[in-house]
Design an enzyme around this catalytic site. Structure first.
Site, PDB file in Angstrom:
ATOM      1  N   ASP A 134      -5.181  -3.121 -16.960  1.00 37.96           N
ATOM      2  CA  ASP A 134      -3.980  -2.276 -17.140  1.00 37.96           C
ATOM      3  C   ASP A 134      -3.032  -2.966 -18.122  1.00 37.96           C
ATOM      4  O   ASP A 134      -2.352  -2.310 -18.903  1.00 37.96           O
ATOM      5  CB  ASP A 134      -3.246  -2.061 -15.800  1.00 37.96           C
ATOM      6  N   LYS A 189      -6.332  -3.781  -4.885  1.00 36.38           N
ATOM      7  CA  LYS A 189      -6.017  -4.503  -6.122  1.00 36.38           C
ATOM      8  C   LYS A 189      -5.449  -5.911  -5.878  1.00 36.38           C
ATOM      9  O   LYS A 189      -5.597  -6.790  -6.714  1.00 36.38           O
ATOM     10  CB  LYS A 189      -5.038  -3.691  -6.972  1.00 36.38           C
TER      11      LYS A 189
HETATM   12  P1  NAP Z   1       2.358   1.111  -6.485  1.00 41.12           P
HETATM   13  O1  NAP Z   1       2.001  -0.328  -6.604  1.00 41.12           O
HETATM   14  O2  NAP Z   1       2.190   1.799  -5.197  1.00 41.12           O
HETATM   15  O3  NAP Z   1       3.869   1.283  -6.967  1.00 41.12           O
HETATM   16  C1  NAP Z   1       4.472   2.534  -7.012  1.00 41.12           C
HETATM   17  C2  NAP Z   1       5.875   2.405  -7.533  1.00 41.12           C
HETATM   18  O4  NAP Z   1       6.384   3.703  -7.691  1.00 41.12           O
HETATM   19  C3  NAP Z   1       6.819   1.672  -6.572  1.00 41.12           C
HETATM   20  O5  NAP Z   1       7.743   0.956  -7.329  1.00 41.12           O
HETATM   21  C4  NAP Z   1       7.486   2.830  -5.842  1.00 41.12           C
HETATM   22  O6  NAP Z   1       8.803   2.545  -5.394  1.00 41.12           O
HETATM   23  C5  NAP Z   1       7.578   3.858  -6.914  1.00 41.12           C
HETATM   24  N1  NAP Z   1       7.607   5.205  -6.365  1.00 41.12           N
HETATM   25  C6  NAP Z   1       6.627   5.817  -5.661  1.00 41.12           C
HETATM   26  N2  NAP Z   1       7.010   7.067  -5.337  1.00 41.12           N
HETATM   27  C7  NAP Z   1       8.249   7.240  -5.839  1.00 41.12           C
HETATM   28  C8  NAP Z   1       9.170   8.312  -5.818  1.00 41.12           C
HETATM   29  N3  NAP Z   1       8.861   9.473  -5.228  1.00 41.12           N
HETATM   30  N4  NAP Z   1      10.359   8.145  -6.430  1.00 41.12           N
HETATM   31  C9  NAP Z   1      10.674   6.975  -7.028  1.00 41.12           C
HETATM   32  N5  NAP Z   1       9.854   5.916  -7.073  1.00 41.12           N
HETATM   33  C10 NAP Z   1       8.641   6.049  -6.488  1.00 41.12           C
HETATM   34  O7  NAP Z   1       1.509   1.985  -7.544  1.00 41.12           O
HETATM   35  P2  NAP Z   1       0.941   1.505  -8.947  1.00 41.12           P
HETATM   36  O8  NAP Z   1      -0.410   0.932  -8.764  1.00 41.12           O
HETATM   37  O9  NAP Z   1       1.976   0.737  -9.655  1.00 41.12           O
HETATM   38  O10 NAP Z   1       0.690   2.923  -9.658  1.00 41.12           O
HETATM   39  C11 NAP Z   1       1.773   3.710 -10.109  1.00 41.12           C
HETATM   40  C12 NAP Z   1       1.234   4.878 -10.900  1.00 41.12           C
HETATM   41  O11 NAP Z   1       0.517   4.417 -12.042  1.00 41.12           O
HETATM   42  C13 NAP Z   1       0.246   5.754 -10.150  1.00 41.12           C
HETATM   43  O12 NAP Z   1       0.646   7.090 -10.305  1.00 41.12           O
HETATM   44  C14 NAP Z   1      -1.065   5.548 -10.840  1.00 41.12           C
HETATM   45  O13 NAP Z   1      -1.850   6.716 -10.850  1.00 41.12           O
HETATM   46  C15 NAP Z   1      -0.622   5.214 -12.249  1.00 41.12           C
HETATM   47  N6  NAP Z   1      -1.614   4.410 -12.969  1.00 41.12           N
HETATM   48  C16 NAP Z   1      -1.838   4.700 -14.285  1.00 41.12           C
HETATM   49  C17 NAP Z   1      -2.751   3.962 -15.004  1.00 41.12           C
HETATM   50  C18 NAP Z   1      -3.053   4.317 -16.430  1.00 41.12           C
HETATM   51  O14 NAP Z   1      -3.987   3.725 -17.001  1.00 41.12           O
HETATM   52  N7  NAP Z   1      -2.332   5.220 -17.017  1.00 41.12           N
HETATM   53  C19 NAP Z   1      -3.400   2.870 -14.431  1.00 41.12           C
HETATM   54  C20 NAP Z   1      -3.126   2.575 -13.091  1.00 41.12           C
HETATM   55  C21 NAP Z   1      -2.219   3.345 -12.385  1.00 41.12           C
HETATM   56  P3  NAP Z   1       9.096   1.791  -4.011  1.00 41.12           P
HETATM   57  O15 NAP Z   1       8.996   0.329  -4.322  1.00 41.12           O
HETATM   58  O16 NAP Z   1      10.464   2.216  -3.678  1.00 41.12           O
HETATM   59  O17 NAP Z   1       8.081   2.260  -3.039  1.00 41.12           O
END
Ligand code: NAP
Length: 476
Positions: free
Chosen positions: A311, A275
């Site tokens: 998004d 991304k």
């Molecule tokens: P990302 O860039 O990897 O960011 C993940 C975030 O979650 C980081 O801030 C991370 O904290 C935190 N995190 C991960 N594991 C954690 C835990 N066990 N406890 C507390 N904090 C935690 O991921 P992203 O692209 O933002 O995606 C996040 C979620 O959104 C995913 O589950 C994805 O499936 C979902 N999503 C949904 C949609 C939708 O349309 N609904 C679209 C895209 C993504 P750290 O900074 O401390 O690592």
């Protein structure tokens, strides 16, 4: 033509499976799975199959035939006059003796190498088949170029790549002129790695309608197999009667993918881990995506690749409906999705407080988006006067469905709870919020709106979110 390959432990099972392949144009009978084959019985039973037949008796290690080579060849010689084609390996074709009704095949289960040398060795046979293993998505391009060359030289060729990275060649090879492509009867009945079911090939990918005008879209990422985008977009293309197809591209090397596939695709969805890294390979970025620093959509306009972040739009629509201008939202998470949501919230005039497991990232984001940040340990306290809580982390996502970002006791009925996780749709956070009387925004809702926006960017038509929801419901 689409050929369905069937196997059976005995003749009865083989014929039964062949009769089930009603959507197939031609059936490949893999007789090598049958132990102690009664040839005369098979000949009698072949009459029950009302479609053209290819007979294949593949030896080990590629097939299951365990007898001697002489016996294997003599079985095929006995059968040739009762079928339409015999598939014979290039190493055995001289021993076989026959010149007609042959598909002379070459397989490589390790990689896609030396295609021209192989082609030159095979090209004087009536129909040639080259099936190699794709170690890289780019191996498909080698296969497409080979098919184009053979077609230009007036040869009948069947060519494809095996394996997950080669899946797209099974869908697109007819477009380039492959004589046929192979499919499995149903899930779990694949006889070669990467085979798709005949139902998906015909109804979802509409392989028989794909032509050189078909616009190609797809998802790039690693992994891509969990995404359901290919079902949503292909069904939408069909519904809107658009000559478009959506494929999964399992990519290792982003740069070489873009170089090789840019002439082929019209648009892309981008998922992890590309991304952000994709930004250096595109020609322009829309304003919102630039601020967010990540894209999940590419549109090709007059040969130029333009990036978007849908998004943002997926989050903006449900946020707008909440009408919480000047109120306080607590966003947990500081990743890509959190950024898109924070941008949407600040655009709507909502006061944002960011919290994250890694505090430094929350601090950085707060600076970037001009909002507040707090330690994650203060979540309960911060929720007291908040109107919205957003979980922008994967916490609660399957298989860890019993995890949640906040204790239930901190939730209250004046709070709207928005969870980005959509697998499951009702996460533990949302279930507990519902019990506390909170209004909910599901990750599915955001997903649906972002998919609709993506489709609109590619095709200029905005599909009803209700339609996308019903497609997703069918999938589940
Ligand atoms: P990302 O860039 O990897 O960011 C993940 C975030 O979650 C980081 O801030 C991370 O904290 C935190 N995190 C991960 N594991 C954690 C835990 N066990 N406890 C507390 N904090 C935690 O991921 P992203 O692209 O933002 O995606 C996040 C979620 O959104 C995913 O589950 C994805 O499936 C979902 N999503 C949904 C949609 C939708 O349309 N609904 C679209 C895209 C993504 P750290 O900074 O401390 O690592």
């Amino acid at each position: 033509m689409i050929c369905v390959s069937v196997i059976g432990k005995n003749i009865e099972e083989l014929i039964r499976e062949a009769k089930k392949a009603k959507l197939a144009d031609i059936i490949e009978l893999r007789i090598d799975y049958i132990k102690n084959l009664d040839i005369e019985k098979l000949i009698k039973m072949l009459k029950q199959i009302k479609k053209p037949i290819i007979i294949t008796n593949r030896k080990r290690p590629y097939g299951k035939f365990e007898g001697r080579e002489k016996e294997r060849i003599s079985i095929l010689k006995r059968l040739i006059k009762f079928v339409d084609y015999v598939d014979i390996e290039v190493d055995s074709v001289k021993k076989f003796g026959f010149k007609n009704k042959l598909i002379v095949s070459y397989h490589n289960f390790k990689g896609t190498y030396n295609l021209l040398t192989i082609y030159n060795k095979l090209k004087n046979y009536e129909i040639i088949k080259i099936a190699t293993y794709a170690n890289s998505i780019n191996d498909n391009i080698k296969i497409f170029n080979l098919i184009k060359k053979a077609k230009a030289e007036g040869k009948k060729i069947i060519a494809l790549c095996m394996g997950e990275k080669g899946e797209i060649s099974r869908i697109l090879n007819l477009r380039y002129g492959s004589y046929l492509t192979y499919a499995s009867l149903s899930k779990g009945k694949e006889v070669a790695p990467g085979q798709l079911t005949i139902k998906d090939m015909i109804e979802l990918y509409r392989v028989k309608e794909v032509n050189d005008k078909t616009k190609i879209y797809g998802l790039i990422g690693n992994p891509v197999s969990k995404s359901k985008g290919y079902i949503i977009h292909n069904k939408l293309f069909k519904k809107f009667k658009l000559n478009c197809i959506y494929l999964n591209f399992l990519v290792d090397n982003l740069k070489s993918f873009i170089t090789n596939f840019k002439p082929i695709f019209s648009g892309l969805s981008i998922t992890m881990p590309f991304k952000q890294s994709i930004l250096k390979y595109i020609d322009g970025v829309d304003e919102k995506a630039k601020r967010i620093g990540a894209i999940n959509t590419i549109v090709k306009k007059e040969g130029k690749l333009i990036g978007y972040n849908t998004d943002y739009y997926g989050a903006l629509i449900p946020i707008k409906k909440l009408k919480i201008k000047d109120e306080k939202a607590v966003v947990v998470g500081a990743g890509g999705v959190a950024k898109a949501i924070i941008e949407a919230l600040t655009d709507e005039g909502v006061r944002v407080v960011i919290m994250n497991r890694t505090e430094t990232k929350a601090k950085m984001l707060a600076k970037e988006f001009n909002c507040a940040y707090k330690k994650i340990t203060e979540l309960g306290k911060e929720l007291k006067d908040a109107s919205l809580l957003v979980n922008a982390t994967p916490v609660g996502m399957a298989p860890n469905i019993n995890e949640t970002i906040v204790e239930k006791r901190f939730l209250h009925q004046n709070l709207v709870v928005f969870d980005v996780v959509y697998n499951p749709v009702k996460t533990r956070l949302l279930r507990e919020a519902e019990q506390k009387g909170c209004k909910l925004v599901t990750g599915l809702e955001m997903f649906v709106y972002q998919a609709a926006k993506q489709f609109q960017l590619w095709c200029g038509k905005y599909p009803k979110p209700k339609l996308i929801k019903s497609i997703i419901k069918d999938v589940n």
